[in-house]
Design a protein around this motif. Structure first.
Motif, PDB file in Angstrom:
ATOM      1  N   ARG A  61      -7.753  -2.914   4.023  1.00 43.63           N
ATOM      2  CA  ARG A  61      -7.646  -1.997   2.877  1.00 43.63           C
ATOM      3  C   ARG A  61      -6.726  -0.821   3.215  1.00 43.63           C
ATOM      4  N   LYS A  62      -6.836  -0.330   4.434  1.00 42.01           N
ATOM      5  CA  LYS A  62      -6.028   0.826   4.838  1.00 42.01           C
ATOM      6  C   LYS A  62      -4.558   0.464   5.048  1.00 42.01           C
ATOM      7  N   LYS A  63      -4.277  -0.757   5.458  1.00 42.13           N
ATOM      8  CA  LYS A  63      -2.912  -1.135   5.836  1.00 42.13           C
ATOM      9  C   LYS A  63      -2.167  -1.938   4.773  1.00 42.13           C
ATOM     10  N   ILE A  64      -2.870  -2.482   3.797  1.00 44.76           N
ATOM     11  CA  ILE A  64      -2.234  -3.392   2.846  1.00 44.76           C
ATOM     12  C   ILE A  64      -1.166  -2.693   2.009  1.00 44.76           C
ATOM     13  N   THR A  65      -1.388  -1.462   1.631  1.00 44.45           N
ATOM     14  CA  THR A  65      -0.434  -0.752   0.773  1.00 44.45           C
ATOM     15  C   THR A  65       0.937  -0.640   1.433  1.00 44.45           C
ATOM     16  N   LEU A  75       2.718 -15.548   1.584  1.00 43.79           N
ATOM     17  CA  LEU A  75       1.707 -14.813   2.341  1.00 43.79           C
ATOM     18  C   LEU A  75       0.861 -13.946   1.403  1.00 43.79           C
ATOM     19  N   ARG A  76       1.487 -13.366   0.385  1.00 41.07           N
ATOM     20  CA  ARG A  76       0.720 -12.591  -0.610  1.00 41.07           C
ATOM     21  C   ARG A  76      -0.301 -13.490  -1.292  1.00 41.07           C
ATOM     22  N   ILE A 106      -4.931  -4.278  -3.877  1.00 42.92           N
ATOM     23  CA  ILE A 106      -3.851  -5.237  -4.148  1.00 42.92           C
ATOM     24  C   ILE A 106      -3.611  -5.362  -5.648  1.00 42.92           C
ATOM     25  N   ALA A 107      -4.687  -5.380  -6.417  1.00 48.71           N
ATOM     26  CA  ALA A 107      -4.559  -5.528  -7.876  1.00 48.71           C
ATOM     27  C   ALA A 107      -3.749  -4.395  -8.488  1.00 48.71           C
ATOM     28  N   LYS A 108      -3.823  -3.232  -7.894  1.00 43.99           N
ATOM     29  CA  LYS A 108      -3.063  -2.075  -8.385  1.00 43.99           C
ATOM     30  C   LYS A 108      -1.570  -2.388  -8.449  1.00 43.99           C
ATOM     31  N   TYR A 109      -1.096  -3.204  -7.525  1.00 43.60           N
ATOM     32  CA  TYR A 109       0.321  -3.574  -7.474  1.00 43.60           C
ATOM     33  C   TYR A 109       0.582  -4.940  -8.112  1.00 43.60           C
ATOM     34  N   GLU A 147     -10.101   2.152 -12.726  1.00 40.61           N
ATOM     35  CA  GLU A 147      -9.416   3.345 -12.222  1.00 40.61           C
ATOM     36  C   GLU A 147      -7.955   3.065 -11.891  1.00 40.61           C
ATOM     37  N   THR A 148      -7.628   1.826 -11.533  1.00 39.93           N
ATOM     38  CA  THR A 148      -6.266   1.530 -11.079  1.00 39.93           C
ATOM     39  C   THR A 148      -5.434   0.767 -12.093  1.00 39.93           C
TER      40      THR A 148
END
Length: 182
Positions: A61-65, A75-76, A106-109, A147-148
């Motif tokens: 979660r911390k590194k995916i962005t 890979l995605r 991930i859904a945010k993007y 929220e996203t």
């Protein structure tokens, strides 16, 4: 990377502060490489202990962005598929919730870019599952996603409303009712 990362994840969870600090420093170094994402996904799905799986999801979660745009489309897709599997097949509630948090990031993007068209149908399917865990995590994700990517839900507001009303009246699960409230 996967094998050394597994040892670092285990070391990170040890009570010894020095060992944990060393593991944290090495994980920070490894996390600069986008290949840490598939390695973390691998441990999220295959580690023997729930603590290591949960830590993998938290680090993911911390590194995916920072690494998402650097990953190949294949890979995605693998990451998204693995997270969906984690949500539906994982027995540990904390690991399931940690995986759901990664899905939300991930859904945010991916959803606005049209890269995850099957996410909302998947969530609707989970929310109607006979399994309480699936219903609960779907509702947690719906809450998080508002929220996203809340605008993406507009065509589905009527369906969401009836779903939430149904879940608020779930006679078999307090967890589902609470999740529907949130």
């Amino acid at each position: 990377m996967a094998q050394s990362l597994e040892l670092l994840l285990i070391q990170f969870l040890m009570p010894d502060n020095d060992a944990r600090r060393q593991a944290e420093d090495q994980i920070k170094r490894l996390a600069k490489d986008p290949q840490v994402i598939p390695a973390l996904v691998h441990h999220l799905r295959t580690a023997k202990t729930p603590n290591v799986r949960q830590l993998s999801a938290v680090l993911l979660r911390k590194k995916i962005t920072g690494h998402w745009v650097k990953l190949s489309p294949q890979l995605r897709q693998l990451v998204k598929q693995s997270l969906v599997e984690s949500i539906t097949m994982e027995h540990s509630p904390p690991v399931r919730r940690a995986s759901a948090n990664v899905v939300s990031i991930i859904a945010k993007y991916a959803v606005p870019a049209g890269e995850w068209p099957d996410l909302l149908p998947f969530l609707f399917q989970c929310s109607q599952s006979p399994q309480e865990d699936h219903r609960e995590v779907a509702l947690i994700l719906f809450s998080s996603l508002t929220e996203t990517i809340g605008n993406s839900f507009q065509p589905h507001f009527a369906d969401l409303q009836s779903l939430l009303l149904k879940c608020l009246q779930d006679e078999t699960s307090n967890c589902v009712r609470v999740a529907a409230l949130k």
